[in-house]
Design a protein around this motif. Structure first.
Motif, PDB file in Angstrom:
ATOM      1  N   ALA A 110       1.283  -1.419   0.320  1.00 26.51           N
ATOM      2  CA  ALA A 110      -0.154   0.188  -0.075  1.00 26.51           C
ATOM      3  C   ALA A 110       0.315   1.067   0.004  1.00 26.51           C
ATOM      4  O   ALA A 110       2.080   1.067   0.308  1.00 26.51           O
ATOM      5  CB  ALA A 110      -0.715  -0.200   1.640  1.00 26.51           C
ATOM      6  N   THR A 137      -1.023   7.058   1.912  1.00 25.29           N
ATOM      7  CA  THR A 137      -2.537   7.099   2.271  1.00 25.29           C
ATOM      8  C   THR A 137      -2.699   5.919   3.700  1.00 25.29           C
ATOM      9  O   THR A 137      -3.747   5.755   4.593  1.00 25.29           O
ATOM     10  CB  THR A 137      -3.448   5.120   1.285  1.00 25.29           C
ATOM     11  N   LEU A 138      -1.285   4.776   3.608  1.00 25.54           N
ATOM     12  CA  LEU A 138      -1.778   4.483   5.709  1.00 25.54           C
ATOM     13  C   LEU A 138      -1.337   5.409   6.542  1.00 25.54           C
ATOM     14  O   LEU A 138      -2.046   5.397   7.744  1.00 25.54           O
ATOM     15  CB  LEU A 138      -0.502   3.191   5.342  1.00 25.54           C
ATOM     16  N   ASP A 139      -0.861   6.245   6.122  1.00 24.60           N
ATOM     17  CA  ASP A 139      -0.499   7.596   6.901  1.00 24.60           C
ATOM     18  C   ASP A 139      -1.846   8.577   7.390  1.00 24.60           C
ATOM     19  O   ASP A 139      -2.189   9.032   8.617  1.00 24.60           O
ATOM     20  CB  ASP A 139       0.666   8.276   6.830  1.00 24.60           C
ATOM     21  N   ARG A 152      -4.996   7.397   6.691  1.00 21.49           N
ATOM     22  CA  ARG A 152      -5.789   6.259   7.659  1.00 21.49           C
ATOM     23  C   ARG A 152      -5.005   6.327   8.863  1.00 21.49           C
ATOM     24  O   ARG A 152      -6.245   6.676   9.920  1.00 21.49           O
ATOM     25  CB  ARG A 152      -6.174   4.735   6.945  1.00 21.49           C
ATOM     26  N   ARG A 153      -4.057   6.128   9.752  1.00 22.23           N
ATOM     27  CA  ARG A 153      -3.939   6.492  10.707  1.00 22.23           C
ATOM     28  C   ARG A 153      -3.883   7.478  11.425  1.00 22.23           C
ATOM     29  O   ARG A 153      -4.151   7.044  12.750  1.00 22.23           O
ATOM     30  CB  ARG A 153      -2.584   5.584  10.566  1.00 22.23           C
ATOM     31  N   LEU A 168      -1.582  -0.120  11.713  1.00 22.48           N
ATOM     32  CA  LEU A 168      -1.025   0.772  10.446  1.00 22.48           C
ATOM     33  C   LEU A 168       0.272   0.730  10.980  1.00 22.48           C
ATOM     34  O   LEU A 168       0.887   1.749   9.807  1.00 22.48           O
ATOM     35  CB  LEU A 168      -2.311   1.477  10.139  1.00 22.48           C
ATOM     36  N   GLU A 224       2.258  -1.494   9.246  1.00 24.97           N
ATOM     37  CA  GLU A 224       2.686  -2.083   7.710  1.00 24.97           C
ATOM     38  C   GLU A 224       3.463   0.062   6.707  1.00 24.97           C
ATOM     39  O   GLU A 224       3.899  -0.194   6.023  1.00 24.97           O
ATOM     40  CB  GLU A 224       0.754  -1.935   7.737  1.00 24.97           C
ATOM     41  N   PHE A 225       2.859   0.908   7.876  1.00 25.09           N
ATOM     42  CA  PHE A 225       3.491   2.334   7.305  1.00 25.09           C
ATOM     43  C   PHE A 225       4.746   2.172   7.149  1.00 25.09           C
ATOM     44  O   PHE A 225       5.065   2.654   5.552  1.00 25.09           O
ATOM     45  CB  PHE A 225       2.927   3.284   7.801  1.00 25.09           C
TER      46      PHE A 225
END
Length: 296
Positions: A2, A6-8, A10-11, A267, A270-271
């Motif tokens: 990902a 985008t991950l940041d 969402r976090r 997250l 994953e980030f």
């Protein structure tokens, strides 16, 4: 893999939601303490006045009250369901309504007419969606601090209807407060006041052996005490419902906060992986470019 951006984002969103759920948990905790204090104070009074009426009715008194008489007629029954105006309290409203559905069906089979009264927007919504029913009367002004002055007009209306033989039975569906760790969906028949008639043999013997002095008379005292006992019992149902609502919201918001913490950890992991992968790819591209220049 990902996109790290985008991950940041969402976090950050989950962190904002966590702040909200944590705040709501703290608010529910404070409201629960206040509601529990009021309910505890009302419990002692309710038990005492109920026992008083039990003792008086068990004594050898030539007196009958219409609220205590058994009804053979099956014309009309009332089902009062106590739910909340707001959500985010787990299965609180759903459990109450699921307990009320079988009783509603039972009353519809037994009585010629059943009147449905609901307190709380969530209960109205559940009955409308699942049963395609709208209440005959609704109450939307009760929050976390129900007042006796707000419940009394409802109680007086029900008392007048019962004594005028317009209704023959009143059932109340609500969440009963047992302990802080235990709350039960409960259905109680408040009219006629069968609970007051059901005194144990020990209570009856104690009452018969007691010497009562009535001033001015037993009839005048019971005329005041019996209706008051019903009003207090109904008020206690509203208080219990308010306490259990705050407990359910407190538990639900605590669980939501813990889930947010777990999701933030996931997250973040994953980030970091996505960012490390992107850095590695950029380094490989640089090395590949250097090797291409060197070979040329």
């Amino acid at each position: 893999m990902a996109n790290p951006r985008t991950l940041d984002k969402r976090r950050k969103s989950v962190r904002n939601i966590k702040k909200i759920t944590r705040t709501m948990e703290l608010i529910a905790t404070a409201r629960f303490k206040q509601a529990m204090d009021r309910a505890s104070a009302a419990t002692a009074f309710t038990q005492r006045i109920t026992q008083l009426v039990k003792d008086l009715t068990a004594a050898d008194l030539q007196f009958e009250h219409p609220l205590l008489e058994k009804r053979d007629t099956k014309k009309k029954a009332v089902l009062l369901v106590l739910t909340s105006n707001r959500g985010l309290c787990g299965g609180y409203n759903g459990n109450i309504c699921r307990a009320a559905f079988p009783r509603l069906k039972e009353l519809q089979q037994e009585y010629d007419e059943v009147e449905l009264r609901i307190s709380g927007k969530k209960g109205i919504s559940i009955f409308r969606i699942q049963k395609k029913m709208t209440p005959d009367e609704s109450y939307l002004h009760f929050e976390d601090k129900p007042k006796y002055e707000e419940v009394e007009p409802i109680a007086v209306d029900l008392l007048d209807s019962f004594q005028a033989h317009e209704i023959d039975r009143l059932d109340v569906a609500y969440m009963k407060f047992v302990t802080s760790a235990r709350q039960e969906p409960t259905l109680e028949t408040l009219l006629p006041l069968g609970a007051l008639e059901g005194a144990s043999e020990e209570d009856g013997d104690a009452a018969k052996g007691s010497n009562y002095e009535f001033i001015p008379s037993a009839e005048s005292i019971l005329e005041e005490v019996v209706p008051t006992s019903f009003k207090v019992k109904l008020f206690k149902c509203f208080l219990d419902a308010a306490v259990c609502e705050q407990i359910a919201r407190m538990i639900a918001m605590k669980a939501a906060t813990e889930n947010a913490n777990d999701l933030i950890k996931y997250l973040s992991r994953e980030f970091n992986r996505a960012r490390q992968s992107r850095i590695t790819n950029e380094i490989m591209e640089i090395i590949g470019g250097v090797e291409a220049l060197a070979s040329s």
